[in-house]
Design a protein around this motif. Sequence first.
Motif, short mmCIF file in Angstrom:
data_model
loop_
_atom_site.label_atom_id
_atom_site.label_comp_id
_atom_site.label_asym_id
_atom_site.label_seq_id
_atom_site.Cartn_x
_atom_site.Cartn_y
_atom_site.Cartn_z
N HIS A 64 42.64 39.33 42.39
CA HIS A 64 43.88 38.57 42.55
C HIS A 64 44.29 38.52 44.02
CE1 HIS A 64 45.18 39.23 38.12
NE2 HIS A 64 44.54 38.10 38.25
N VAL A 99 50.77 39.87 44.11
CA VAL A 99 49.66 39.12 43.53
C VAL A 99 49.43 39.40 42.06
CG1 VAL A 99 48.49 38.82 45.75
CG2 VAL A 99 47.92 40.79 44.30
N SER A 100 50.12 40.40 41.52
CA SER A 100 49.92 40.71 40.11
C SER A 100 51.10 41.50 39.58
CB SER A 100 48.63 41.52 39.95
OG SER A 100 48.41 41.86 38.61
N ARG A 158 40.29 43.68 38.90
CA ARG A 158 41.17 42.53 38.64
C ARG A 158 42.23 42.42 39.74
NH1 ARG A 158 43.55 43.99 33.63
NH2 ARG A 158 45.28 44.84 34.80
N ARG A 159 42.82 43.56 40.12
CA ARG A 159 43.84 43.56 41.16
C ARG A 159 43.25 43.11 42.50
NH1 ARG A 159 45.95 49.53 39.40
NH2 ARG A 159 46.88 48.89 37.43
N PRO A 206 43.21 37.36 31.26
CA PRO A 206 44.20 37.03 32.29
C PRO A 206 44.82 35.66 32.06
CG PRO A 206 42.00 36.80 33.15
CD PRO A 206 41.85 37.36 31.77
N GLY A 226 48.74 36.86 39.21
CA GLY A 226 48.25 37.08 37.87
C GLY A 226 49.21 37.88 37.03
N GLU A 263 41.89 36.22 46.03
CA GLU A 263 42.02 34.81 45.67
C GLU A 263 43.38 34.24 46.05
OE1 GLU A 263 41.31 35.01 41.49
OE2 GLU A 263 39.23 35.64 41.76
#
Length: 172
Positions: free
Chosen positions: A144, A81-82, A140-141, A160, A151, A147
Amino acid sequence: MSTPPFILELREHVGHRLLCLIGVTAVVIDTDERILLHRRADDGRWSTPGGIVEPGEQPAAALVREIEEETDLRVLPEALVSAVMEAPHTYPNQDRVQFLDLTFRCRPVSGSARVNDDESLDVRWFDYSDLPAMDERIMRRIDHAREGAVGWFDPHSTGPWTPGVSPLPPAA
């Protein structure tokens, strides 16, 4: 936090100079949508669990190994996801590192989350609305992973990447 032997060997040659390393982070979400966090032994802060990819190791395998070592929980990585090159960091001993962090959304498959080594002071499940204060990069992680968005960051920006917008500068 225990330092992998390969990094100790590198430090014998490069001293405190900047090392670029690959880190893996797990955002483990259970069937009740709770998020697994551990309180780190090195700084006492709550964080998502993770670690460093060792030479020859696949990132998802490193993640599964790290989570089991730290929490006694076996996880299944579901999605990357990131992928973010984090800012350089200097440890109290003056060692400098910069991590390319690969964050995976994971689900637990066996075991029960608990402190399983000396890297964690506590391990708990949290509802998103009850998460403790954490560094912006950790949130943020988590966001991501929740959602389902992938990212990464534009090297010319501090914010981002926006899905659907190229992370590359416009062609001249």
